[in-house]
Design an enzyme around this catalytic site. Structure first.
Site, PDB file in Angstrom:
ATOM      1  N   ASP A  15      -6.447   9.773  18.403  1.00 39.61           N
ATOM      2  CA  ASP A  15      -6.678  11.051  17.728  1.00 39.61           C
ATOM      3  C   ASP A  15      -7.892  10.927  16.821  1.00 39.61           C
ATOM      4  O   ASP A  15      -7.773  10.875  15.586  1.00 39.61           O
ATOM      5  CB  ASP A  15      -5.426  11.468  16.952  1.00 39.61           C
ATOM      6  CG  ASP A  15      -4.282  11.855  17.873  1.00 39.61           C
ATOM      7  OD1 ASP A  15      -4.549  12.326  18.997  1.00 39.61           O
ATOM      8  OD2 ASP A  15      -3.120  11.686  17.469  1.00 39.61           O
ATOM      9  N   ASP A  64      -3.188  13.402  27.741  1.00 33.29           N
ATOM     10  CA  ASP A  64      -2.179  14.291  27.153  1.00 33.29           C
ATOM     11  C   ASP A  64      -2.733  15.708  27.054  1.00 33.29           C
ATOM     12  O   ASP A  64      -3.119  16.163  25.986  1.00 33.29           O
ATOM     13  CB  ASP A  64      -1.787  13.750  25.771  1.00 33.29           C
ATOM     14  CG  ASP A  64      -0.597  14.484  25.178  1.00 33.29           C
ATOM     15  OD1 ASP A  64       0.156  15.123  25.938  1.00 33.29           O
ATOM     16  OD2 ASP A  64      -0.420  14.410  23.948  1.00 33.29           O
ATOM     17  N   LYS A  66      -1.012  18.448  28.353  1.00 37.08           N
ATOM     18  CA  LYS A  66       0.104  19.412  28.299  1.00 37.08           C
ATOM     19  C   LYS A  66      -0.239  20.665  29.121  1.00 37.08           C
ATOM     20  O   LYS A  66      -0.215  21.794  28.626  1.00 37.08           O
ATOM     21  CB  LYS A  66       0.429  19.786  26.853  1.00 37.08           C
ATOM     22  CG  LYS A  66       0.860  18.597  25.988  1.00 37.08           C
ATOM     23  CD  LYS A  66       1.253  19.041  24.594  1.00 37.08           C
ATOM     24  CE  LYS A  66       1.713  17.895  23.719  1.00 37.08           C
ATOM     25  NZ  LYS A  66       0.648  16.964  23.301  1.00 37.08           N
ATOM     26  N   LEU A  67      -0.534  20.451  30.397  1.00 43.19           N
ATOM     27  CA  LEU A  67      -0.953  21.565  31.261  1.00 43.19           C
ATOM     28  C   LEU A  67       0.127  22.629  31.339  1.00 43.19           C
ATOM     29  O   LEU A  67       1.312  22.329  31.465  1.00 43.19           O
ATOM     30  CB  LEU A  67      -1.251  21.040  32.668  1.00 43.19           C
ATOM     31  CG  LEU A  67      -2.317  19.970  32.792  1.00 43.19           C
ATOM     32  CD1 LEU A  67      -2.419  19.504  34.253  1.00 43.19           C
ATOM     33  CD2 LEU A  67      -3.666  20.470  32.303  1.00 43.19           C
ATOM     34  N   HIS A  68      -0.306  23.874  31.306  1.00 43.13           N
ATOM     35  CA  HIS A  68       0.649  24.991  31.363  1.00 43.13           C
ATOM     36  C   HIS A  68      -0.078  26.188  31.969  1.00 43.13           C
ATOM     37  O   HIS A  68      -0.803  26.902  31.275  1.00 43.13           O
ATOM     38  CB  HIS A  68       1.159  25.308  29.946  1.00 43.13           C
ATOM     39  CG  HIS A  68       2.255  26.318  29.937  1.00 43.13           C
ATOM     40  ND1 HIS A  68       2.808  26.778  28.762  1.00 43.13           N
ATOM     41  CD2 HIS A  68       2.909  26.944  30.932  1.00 43.13           C
ATOM     42  CE1 HIS A  68       3.757  27.660  29.056  1.00 43.13           C
ATOM     43  NE2 HIS A  68       3.830  27.787  30.361  1.00 43.13           N
ATOM     44  N   ASP A  69       0.102  26.372  33.289  1.00 43.94           N
ATOM     45  CA  ASP A  69      -0.586  27.478  33.961  1.00 43.94           C
ATOM     46  C   ASP A  69       0.215  27.832  35.212  1.00 43.94           C
ATOM     47  O   ASP A  69       1.281  27.264  35.456  1.00 43.94           O
ATOM     48  CB  ASP A  69      -2.030  27.075  34.288  1.00 43.94           C
ATOM     49  CG  ASP A  69      -2.979  28.267  34.233  1.00 43.94           C
ATOM     50  OD1 ASP A  69      -2.660  29.301  34.858  1.00 43.94           O
ATOM     51  OD2 ASP A  69      -4.024  28.163  33.574  1.00 43.94           O
ATOM     52  N   ILE A  70      -0.297  28.719  36.033  1.00 47.63           N
ATOM     53  CA  ILE A  70       0.405  29.051  37.277  1.00 47.63           C
ATOM     54  C   ILE A  70       0.393  27.823  38.192  1.00 47.63           C
ATOM     55  O   ILE A  70      -0.467  26.940  38.054  1.00 47.63           O
ATOM     56  CB  ILE A  70      -0.244  30.271  37.983  1.00 47.63           C
ATOM     57  CG1 ILE A  70      -1.704  29.984  38.344  1.00 47.63           C
ATOM     58  CG2 ILE A  70      -0.119  31.516  37.114  1.00 47.63           C
ATOM     59  CD1 ILE A  70      -2.329  31.051  39.236  1.00 47.63           C
ATOM     60  N   THR A 119       7.600  19.101  19.183  1.00 50.54           N
ATOM     61  CA  THR A 119       8.417  18.775  18.012  1.00 50.54           C
ATOM     62  C   THR A 119       8.134  19.710  16.848  1.00 50.54           C
ATOM     63  O   THR A 119       8.882  19.740  15.885  1.00 50.54           O
ATOM     64  CB  THR A 119       8.165  17.315  17.585  1.00 50.54           C
ATOM     65  OG1 THR A 119       6.769  17.052  17.666  1.00 50.54           O
ATOM     66  CG2 THR A 119       8.892  16.349  18.490  1.00 50.54           C
ATOM     67  N   GLN A 192       5.573  14.205  10.887  1.00 53.01           N
ATOM     68  CA  GLN A 192       6.607  14.096  11.915  1.00 53.01           C
ATOM     69  C   GLN A 192       7.977  14.308  11.260  1.00 53.01           C
ATOM     70  O   GLN A 192       8.291  13.682  10.250  1.00 53.01           O
ATOM     71  CB  GLN A 192       6.569  12.713  12.592  1.00 53.01           C
ATOM     72  CG  GLN A 192       5.277  12.432  13.343  1.00 53.01           C
ATOM     73  CD  GLN A 192       5.244  13.093  14.713  1.00 53.01           C
ATOM     74  OE1 GLN A 192       6.052  13.960  15.012  1.00 53.01           O
ATOM     75  NE2 GLN A 192       4.310  12.699  15.545  1.00 53.01           N
ATOM     76  N   GLY A 212       0.323   6.658  16.604  1.00 54.43           N
ATOM     77  CA  GLY A 212      -1.048   6.885  16.158  1.00 54.43           C
ATOM     78  C   GLY A 212      -1.265   6.385  14.746  1.00 54.43           C
ATOM     79  O   GLY A 212      -1.681   5.254  14.518  1.00 54.43           O
ATOM     80  N   ARG A 213      -0.939   7.239  13.794  1.00 53.31           N
ATOM     81  CA  ARG A 213      -1.275   6.936  12.399  1.00 53.31           C
ATOM     82  C   ARG A 213      -0.693   5.645  11.838  1.00 53.31           C
ATOM     83  O   ARG A 213      -1.383   4.972  11.043  1.00 53.31           O
ATOM     84  CB  ARG A 213      -0.912   8.144  11.518  1.00 53.31           C
ATOM     85  CG  ARG A 213      -1.891   9.301  11.719  1.00 53.31           C
ATOM     86  CD  ARG A 213      -1.384  10.608  11.176  1.00 53.31           C
ATOM     87  NE  ARG A 213      -0.289  11.122  11.986  1.00 53.31           N
ATOM     88  CZ  ARG A 213       0.297  12.288  11.788  1.00 53.31           C
ATOM     89  NH1 ARG A 213      -0.104  13.059  10.787  1.00 53.31           N
ATOM     90  NH2 ARG A 213       1.269  12.691  12.575  1.00 53.31           N
TER      91      ARG A 213
HETATM   92  O1  C5P Z   1       1.995   8.529  15.332  1.00 51.86           O
HETATM   93  P1  C5P Z   1       1.339   9.864  15.110  1.00 51.86           P
HETATM   94  O2  C5P Z   1       2.229  10.861  14.430  1.00 51.86           O
HETATM   95  O3  C5P Z   1      -0.011   9.762  14.465  1.00 51.86           O
HETATM   96  O4  C5P Z   1       1.094  10.373  16.618  1.00 51.86           O
HETATM   97  C1  C5P Z   1       0.879  11.668  16.850  1.00 51.86           C
HETATM   98  C2  C5P Z   1       0.545  11.818  18.292  1.00 51.86           C
HETATM   99  O5  C5P Z   1       1.727  12.069  19.058  1.00 51.86           O
HETATM  100  C3  C5P Z   1      -0.367  12.980  18.480  1.00 51.86           C
HETATM  101  O6  C5P Z   1      -1.384  12.600  19.382  1.00 51.86           O
HETATM  102  C4  C5P Z   1       0.503  14.049  19.043  1.00 51.86           C
HETATM  103  O7  C5P Z   1      -0.195  14.882  19.939  1.00 51.86           O
HETATM  104  C5  C5P Z   1       1.565  13.258  19.774  1.00 51.86           C
HETATM  105  N1  C5P Z   1       2.799  14.007  19.993  1.00 51.86           N
HETATM  106  C6  C5P Z   1       3.694  14.316  19.001  1.00 51.86           C
HETATM  107  N2  C5P Z   1       4.844  15.010  19.279  1.00 51.86           N
HETATM  108  C7  C5P Z   1       5.083  15.391  20.519  1.00 51.86           C
HETATM  109  C8  C5P Z   1       4.195  15.094  21.550  1.00 51.86           C
HETATM  110  C9  C5P Z   1       3.055  14.385  21.236  1.00 51.86           C
HETATM  111  O8  C5P Z   1       3.488  13.995  17.838  1.00 51.86           O
HETATM  112  N3  C5P Z   1       6.219  16.044  20.788  1.00 51.86           N
END
Ligand code: C5P
Length: 237
Positions: A15, A64, A66-70, A119, A192, A212-213
């Site tokens: 990210d 990532d 997250k495709l969403h189409d016909i 989420t 989160q 990620g973070r």
């Molecule tokens: O660990 P951190 O919170 O930094 O990671 C966030 C990553 O997880 C983002 O790239 C986000 O798009 C992805 N993600 C999420 N929840 C989801 C699907 C993906 O946080 N349901």
């Protein structure tokens, strides 16, 4: 599924805003995580070049989008992603409705994963979007969409660790479960809401963890990734 080494279970979320920043992250973390996740921010800005950069470093990509189409458009986009050689690709579970072909037949070799429910959606948001009361419970919606994903021939799903155990019990060991929202016990939860530790997520059945973070913001990202891998290894015994 065959045993995945502990570090190989970490899908590191790239990210970052541009190719230069992504390249620096890949150089730092290649070999310490299993897969690099390229999301919308980076892909919209840099395009397939960022996927090639990760591949040139000898690493795998989780695209990532997250495709969403016909169905016709989604199918064509899946083929385009497969041509890039990515290992994983996400589609939105809602895009699976009415899909005339099985996901695994569109691009053999590419693991198409369904995003079950974002989420960020809570009960109030689902209600405002028009979902009937029974499906305004995010966990129930996730399980319903996991069924859609299974029946549509997806390789697996992205869901919270809180639903992983039930998805695993329902669809068995071959169905890939990827869980974001992972936080080591001593790390900030950031934005989160429904988090789990790496150990809990794998014990609940996750194959891969999107992180990620907790790695990127650590004083020593390599040490943070190693500590997460050690926690996974300990949990799996
Ligand atoms: O660990 P951190 O919170 O930094 O990671 C966030 C990553 O997880 C983002 O790239 C986000 O798009 C992805 N993600 C999420 N929840 C989801 C699907 C993906 O946080 N349901």
């Amino acid at each position: 599924m065959t045993a995945i080494p502990p570090a190989g279970r970490i899908i590191y979320a790239l990210d970052v805003p541009d190719l230069a920043a992504a390249r620096a992250q890949v150089a730092l973390l290649a070999g310490h995580v299993g897969v690099f996740k390229v999301g919308l921010e980076l892909f919209v800005r840099e395009g397939p070049g960022v996927v090639r950069m990760v591949h040139d470093a000898g690493c795998a990509v989780f695209l990532d989008l997250k495709l969403h189409d016909i169905p016709a458009t989604t199918t064509a986009a899946i083929r385009s992603a497969a041509a890039l050689g990515t290992r994983f690709l996400t589609v939105h579970a809602e895009a699976l409705a009415g899909m005339p072909v099985k996901m695994g037949e569109i691009a053999p070799g590419l693991a198409v994963l369904a995003v079950t429910a974002l989420t960020s959606l809570d009960r109030a948001a689902l209600s405002a979007m028009g979902y009937k009361a029974a499906l305004c419970d995010p966990a129930r919606l996730v399980l319903k969409r996991a069924r859609m994903a299974f029946e549509a021939g997806c390789a697996g799903v992205v869901c919270s660790a809180h639903e992983a155990r039930r998805v695993r019990a329902e669809y068995g060991p071959g169905f890939i479960i990827v869980t974001p929202g992972i936080r080591p016990a001593d790390v900030s939860t950031d934005d989160q809401a429904r988090v789990a530790t790496p150990a809990q997520a794998v014990l609940d059945g996750a194959d891969y963890l999107v992180i990620g973070r907790p790695i990127r913001n650590a004083p020593d990202p390599v040490a943070a990734a190693a500590a997460i891998a050690a926690g996974i290894a300990a949990a799996l015994g």
